[in-house]
Design an enzyme around this catalytic site. Structure first.
Site, PDB file in Angstrom:
ATOM      1  N   HIS A   1      -7.152   6.811  -3.058  1.00  0.00           N
ATOM      2  CA  HIS A   1      -7.976   5.818  -2.364  1.00  0.00           C
ATOM      3  C   HIS A   1      -7.278   5.113  -1.205  1.00  0.00           C
ATOM      4  O   HIS A   1      -7.933   4.552  -0.330  1.00  0.00           O
ATOM      5  CB  HIS A   1      -8.489   4.767  -3.361  1.00  0.00           C
ATOM      6  CG  HIS A   1      -7.517   3.678  -3.661  1.00  0.00           C
ATOM      7  ND1 HIS A   1      -6.422   3.853  -4.497  1.00  0.00           N
ATOM      8  CD2 HIS A   1      -7.443   2.393  -3.216  1.00  0.00           C
ATOM      9  CE1 HIS A   1      -5.744   2.732  -4.555  1.00  0.00           C
ATOM     10  NE2 HIS A   1      -6.325   1.829  -3.786  1.00  0.00           N
TER      11      HIS A   1
ATOM     12  N   ASP B   1      -8.797  -1.569  -8.125  1.00  0.00           N
ATOM     13  CA  ASP B   1      -8.131  -1.759  -6.845  1.00  0.00           C
ATOM     14  C   ASP B   1      -7.584  -3.177  -6.675  1.00  0.00           C
ATOM     15  O   ASP B   1      -6.543  -3.375  -6.049  1.00  0.00           O
ATOM     16  CB  ASP B   1      -9.121  -1.434  -5.714  1.00  0.00           C
ATOM     17  CG  ASP B   1      -8.445  -1.359  -4.347  1.00  0.00           C
ATOM     18  OD1 ASP B   1      -7.238  -1.059  -4.300  1.00  0.00           O
ATOM     19  OD2 ASP B   1      -9.126  -1.589  -3.341  1.00  0.00           O
TER      20      ASP B   1
ATOM     21  N   HIS C   1       0.834  -1.206   0.000  1.00  0.00           N
ATOM     22  CA  HIS C   1       0.000   0.000   0.000  1.00  0.00           C
ATOM     23  C   HIS C   1       0.870   1.259   0.000  1.00  0.00           C
ATOM     24  O   HIS C   1       0.967   1.974   0.991  1.00  0.00           O
ATOM     25  CB  HIS C   1      -0.945  -0.010   1.193  1.00  0.00           C
ATOM     26  CG  HIS C   1      -2.052  -1.007   1.073  1.00  0.00           C
ATOM     27  ND1 HIS C   1      -2.045  -2.231   1.723  1.00  0.00           N
ATOM     28  CD2 HIS C   1      -3.203  -0.983   0.348  1.00  0.00           C
ATOM     29  CE1 HIS C   1      -3.146  -2.895   1.420  1.00  0.00           C
ATOM     30  NE2 HIS C   1      -3.864  -2.170   0.585  1.00  0.00           N
TER      31      HIS C   1
END
Length: 790
Positions: A554, A679, A514
Site C-alpha cells: 500500500h 494503516d 513510510h
C-alpha cells in the site's frame, strides 16, 4: 427619455460606501470581516496594480443551483443604486430589496460608483436617468464594466414613463450606451420586487452558470488528455491545448471544419469508425483504442472515449472525444518513476552524478542473460563469461542484494547446474531467495523476534532492529504460512518469498516512517483483524489474500512526502496521475508492474483469469482507500452499512455487535475499513510502540514542512513547524478527528476490545505528556529512549 451628459456631483462623507454608511440592507462590516474575505483573480491573471485583487465583501451563502451534474451556489444578489437623492423611487427599490433579502447600496455620484464597483463588484446596477443633467449613462456603463472579467454587472437605466398619447421611445440608444435593460419608473413595491426577482432568476442565474462554465473550461484546458468537442454534424467547436500538443494542429486550423479534416492512419480497421458512429447515434459512449496520426505524419496508439451529448429534444447536439496518447504515457511513466526514485534496496541515498542509471544497467543485464540462455547448450564458456559480465555491471551500478539467500546467477539458466566450474561455485550475490533459508535457517535471534507475531502487541520494531531494517520478508512469510497463502494463490513458497524481497527492496528505507517496517506493521494489523472470527466469517479466502497483499504494497516506493507536496512541486508523478490520489495510484500501479515483471516473483501466475481480475480489483480498491481525503466518505458508508443491519450478536463480554450481510458490496466496505484501521493503527498499539511511530511520522511531516518553506512552496504541513508544533496536542487532535470514530465503527463489527483500550490509554498518555510541560518535538526526541519519557 433624455439622457444628456452632465458633470458628476461631488462626493460627500455620507457616500463613503466601504465604511458602510448610507447603505441600505448592507451587512455589518465586522460580520463580513469575521466570515473572511474571498479573493478573486482576473481571468487573465492580472489586476490593475499587478497584484491579485481581494474582495472586501464576504461571499454570502445563497441558493443552490444545478448546472448539469454540478451543484453551485448562486450568491445573494448585490444591487447598487446610483441616484442623485434618496427619492420615492429609491425608497421603493429599497423596500423591495429588504423583502427579497437582497443587498442594496446607494451612491450619489459617478466617482463613488466607480470606487464601490472596484471594491464590491455588484451584480445589478440601477442608474437614475430620469433627469437629463445629473448622470452620464454612457460614462457610468463604461466605468462599471471591467473588460477583463467574463461576468459584467447588469446595467439598468431608470427612465420616466412615456406619455400614453405618444409612441413609446426606442430602447436602442440605451443599449448603445451599454445598458442591458430599462426600468420604467414604478413606485409600487410589489412591482419593484417582481423586477428584482426576475433579475435574480434569469440574468444573475445565467451569469452564475457562465462563471461555472469558465471553471470547467479551465479544467479542460489544463487536462492531460486531449479533448475535442464537435457538433452533431461533426464540425469542430473546441479543442484543448493537450489536443494541440498531441496532434500538432492549432485550434485556429480546426474550428468550424469537419472532423474528416484530420488525417486517419491506414493502420486502423475501417470498421472501427462505423462502430463508433453506431454507438454515438444510439446515445451510447464508446471506449476503445485506435491509431492516431499527427500533423507530421507520425502515428501513435491512443485510448479513446467518445461521449454523445443528447439535447432536450432527444437529438444528438454535440460529441465529446477524449484521447490519451498511450505511447507518450508509457514513456513518461518510465521516466517519472526513475526520477522519483531517491534510494535503492540498501537504503542509501544515491547521488545520480556518481552512478549509472538503473535502466542502462538493467537493459545490459537482461541482454546478457538472454545471450547466456541461448548459448547454454552450445557454449558453456560463453555462459560463464556473460554471467561474469552481469555481476560486474551490477557491481558498477552499485546495486546491492539482500542477504540470506542461496540462489546464484548460474542457476538462473535452465542447464547451468550441470556446468559449474570452480569459479562458478564461488559465492555470488543473490537474485532470488529460498523460502526455507529465510525461515527455517534464519538466525536464532530472528526466530525469537518472530515469536508472538499473531499477538496484537507484537514488537515489530525489535524485528526491524535485528533484520537491519528488512523485517517485511520474514514477517510476511510467517503470516503467509499462517493464512496458507501459497495454497490459495497456487504459488510456491519460493515465489512468495521472492515477491516479498522484491517489494521490500522497493520501499525506501531512508524514510523514517513510510518504509518496509510500516508495511510490515500494516500487514501485521491486517492479519490480526483477519483473525477475528466475525471478519473471517464475512470474507472469503480471496478477500483475505487481497487484504494481506494490499497491506504489503500500500505504500511501496513512498517518497516520504504527501501527494499535495508532489502536486505543488510539479513532480512527474503528480503530472502522470493528474494530481488525483497521486501516491496511492503510484503504489498500486508499481506493485502490479513489479509483480508481473517476472514469473519467479509473480504470485498471481497460478490463478485463473477471473480470480486474477477479482483479486487485482480488490487490491487496487483497498490501496486507493488509504487516501485520507476520502476517509470520512468511506467511514460514512460503512456506518450506514452497520446501521442498515437488522441483526445483532452478543460477544462473550456482553458487547452488542452488528451483523453484516455477506454481499460483494459489504465485503468491499469491510475490506476498506480493515486496511484503513491497519494503516493508522499506531495509536492503537501499546504506548511504547505508539509513541515511537508518532515521532517517526512527525519527523517526516516536519522535514516536509522544512522543504516547503525552503523551496517557497505552499505550506501544506503548516502545523508541523518543528519549533512551534505542540506534539501532544496534535496527536490528541488526530485521535479525535480520525482515529476514535473509525475504530469505534470497526469495533462494533469486528469486536476488538483490547485495541480500543490501547487507544484510550494512549490518548491519556499524550495528555499527561503535555501536562508535564513536554510539548515540542525536540524535547520528545531527546527523551525518545529515556526512562524519563512519560
Amino acid at each position: 427619455m433624455g439622457c444628456s451628459p452632465s458633470q458628476p456631483t461631488s462626493d460627500t462623507a455620507s457616500e463613503n460606501i466601504p465604511n458602510g454608511q448610507n447603505m441600505s440592507h448592507h451587512r455589518n462590516s465586522e460580520t463580513d470581516s469575521a466570515n473572511g474575505n474571498s479573493s478573486r483573480i482576473h481571468s487573465n491573471g492580472n489586476s490593475t496594480n499587478g497584484e491579485v485583487k481581494i474582495r472586501k465583501y464576504s461571499r454570502e451563502i445563497g441558493v443552490a443551483v444545478s448546472f448539469g451534474p454540478m451543484k453551485v451556489i448562486q450568491p445573494q444578489m448585490r444591487i447598487l443604486a446610483i441616484f442623485s437623492e434618496n427619492d420615492k423611487q429609491f425608497n421603493s427599490l429599497k423596500q423591495a430589496a429588504e423583502k427579497g433579502n437582497y443587498k442594496l447600496s446607494v451612491v450619489h455620484s459617478e466617482k463613488s460608483a466607480t470606487e464601490y464597483n472596484q471594491d464590491y463588484k455588484p451584480h445589478v446596477v440601477f442608474v437614475d436617468l430620469r433627469s437629463k443633467d445629473v448622470f452620464n449613462g454612457e460614462t457610468i456603463c463604461k466605468n462599471m464594466k471591467d473588460k477583463a472579467l467574463p461576468n459584467q454587472p447588469i446595467m439598468i437605466a431608470v427612465v420616466n414613463p412615456s406619455n400614453s398619447d405618444k409612441e413609446e421611445p426606442s430602447i436602442a440608444p440605451l443599449l448603445a450606451m451599454g445598458f442591458n435593460r430599462r426600468f420604467v419608473e414604478n413606485f409600487n413595491v410589489g412591482g419593484c420586487l417582481n423586477e428584482l426577482i426576475m433579475l435574480e432568476v434569469n440574468d444573475l442565474r445565467q451569469q452564475v452558470k457562465i462563471r461555472e462554465a469558465d471553471s470547467l473550461f479551465a479544467a479542460i484546458d489544463n487536462a492531460y488528455d486531449s479533448v475535442e468537442i464537435t457538433t452533431e454534424r461533426s464540425q469542430f467547436q473546441y479543442v484543448n491545448p493537450a489536443f494541440e500538443r498531441t496532434t500538432g494542429y492549432w485550434s485556429s486550423e480546426l474550428i468550424g471544419k469537419l472532423d474528416s479534416f484530420l488525417p486517419v492512419s491506414d493502420k486502423n480497421d475501417p470498421e472501427i469508425f462505423n462502430t463508433i458512429k453506431s454507438y454515438v447515434s444510439r446515445g451510447k459512449t464508446w471506449e476503445g483504442s485506435y491509431i492516431g496520426k499527427r500533423k507530421s505524419g507520425e502515428t501513435y496508439p491512443q485510448f479513446v472515449r467518445v461521449i454523445p451529448i443528447i439535447g432536450h429534444e432527444g437529438f444528438l447536439t454535440h460529441q465529446i472525444t477524449i484521447k490519451r496518447d498511450i505511447s507518450e504515457m508509457e514513456t513518461k511513466y518510465k521516466k517519472y518513476v526513475e526520477e522519483s526514485i531517491k534510494s535503492y534496496p540498501n537504503g542509501r541515498v544515491v547521488d545520480p552524478n556518481h552512478i549509472r542509471t538503473i535502466e542502462a544497467s538493467t537493459s545490459m543485464v537482461i541482454n546478457l542473460i538472454k545471450i547466456a540462455q541461448e548459448n547454454t547448450r552450445s557454449s558453456p564458456s560463453n555462459v560463464t563469461q556473460a554471467l561474469d559480465k552481469v555481476l560486474q555491471i551490477l557491481k558498477d551500478a552499485e546495486i546491492s542484494f539482500p542477504q540470506g539467500a542461496d540462489f546464484d546467477l548460474i542457476n538462473f539458466t535452465d542447464h547451468g547446474a550441470n556446468r559449474r566450474t570452480s569459479q562458478e561455485n564461488a559465492q555470488r550475490p543473490s537474485l532470488v531467495v529460498n523460502a526455507k533459508t529465510i525461515l527455517n535457517e534464519a538466525p536464532p535471534e530472528i526466530k525469537i523476534a518472530l515469536e508472538g507475531s499473531s499477538d496484537w502487541d507484537y514488537d515489530i520494531l525489535e524485528l526491524e532492529r535485528i533484520t537491519e531494517k528488512r523485517p517485511l520478508v520474514y514477517l510476511g512469510m510467517k503470516i503467509f504460512e499462517r493464512f496458507r497463502m501459497g495454497h490459495y494463490l497456487n504459488a510456491s513458497a519460493d515465489i512468495l518469498c521472492n515477491w516479498l524481497k522484491l517489494i521490500e527492496a522497493n520501499y525506501r528505507q531512508s524514510n523514517s516512517y513510510h518504509n518496509s517496517t510500516h508495511a510490515g506493521d500494516v500487514l501485521h494489523a491486517s492479519a490480526c483483524f483477519l483473525d477475528c472470527d466475525r471478519v473471517k466469517s464475512l470474507l472469503d479466502p480471496l478477500d483475505i489474500m487481497a487484504s494481506l497483499i494490499a497491506a504489503i504494497v500500500h505504500d511501496v516506493d513512498h517518497p516520504g512526502v504527501t501527494s499535495a507536496f508532489l502536486c505543488n512541486s510539479h513532480n512527474p508523478l503528480a503530472l502522470l496521475y493528474n494530481d488525483s490520489a497521486v501516491l496511492e495510484s503510484h503504489h498500486a500501479a508499481l506493485a502490479f508492474k513489479l509483480t508481473t515483471s517476472n514469473d519467479r516473483v509473480n504470485i498471481f501466475k497460478g490463478l485463473e483469469s477471473d480470480e486474477y481480475r477479482s483479486i487485482r480489483s480488490s487490491i487496487i480498491d483497498m490501496v486507493l482507500a488509504t487516501e485520507m481525503t476520502k476517509h470520512f466518505s468511506y467511514l460514512s458508508k460503512f456506518v450506514d452499512c452497520l446501521n442498515a443491519s437488522k441483526n445483532t450478536a452478543i460477544a462473550d463480554d456482553g458487547t452488542e455487535l452488528k451483523v453484516i450481510e455477506s454481499s460483494s458490496e459489504n465485503r468491499m466496505l469491510a475490506k476498506r475499513i480493515l486496511i484503513k484501521c491497519a494503516d493508522i493503527s499506531n495509536p492503537a498499539r501499546n504506548w511504547i510502540l505508539s509513541k515511537e511511530w508518532a515521532l517517526r511520522i512527525l519527523d517526516e511531516y516536519m522535514c516536509q514542512y522544512d522543504e516547503e518553506d525552503k523551496e517557497g512552496l505552499p505550506l501544506t504541513m503548516h502545523m508541523f513547524n518543528r519549533e512551534k508544533c505542540n506534539v501532544p496536542q496534535s496527536q490528541r487532535s488526530f485521535y479525535d478527528y480520525f482515529v476514535k470514530d473509525l475504530f469505534k465503527a470497526w469495533h462494533s463489527f469486528a469486536h476488538i476490545p483490547h485495541v480500543m483500550k490501547n487507544i484510550e490509554e494512549n490518548y491519556d498518555h499524550w495528555r499527561n505528556v503535555e501536562q508535564k510541560g513536554i510539548k515540542y518535538f525536540r524535547e520528545l526526541n531527546e527523551l525518545r529512549n529515556s526512562k524519563d519519557m512519560p
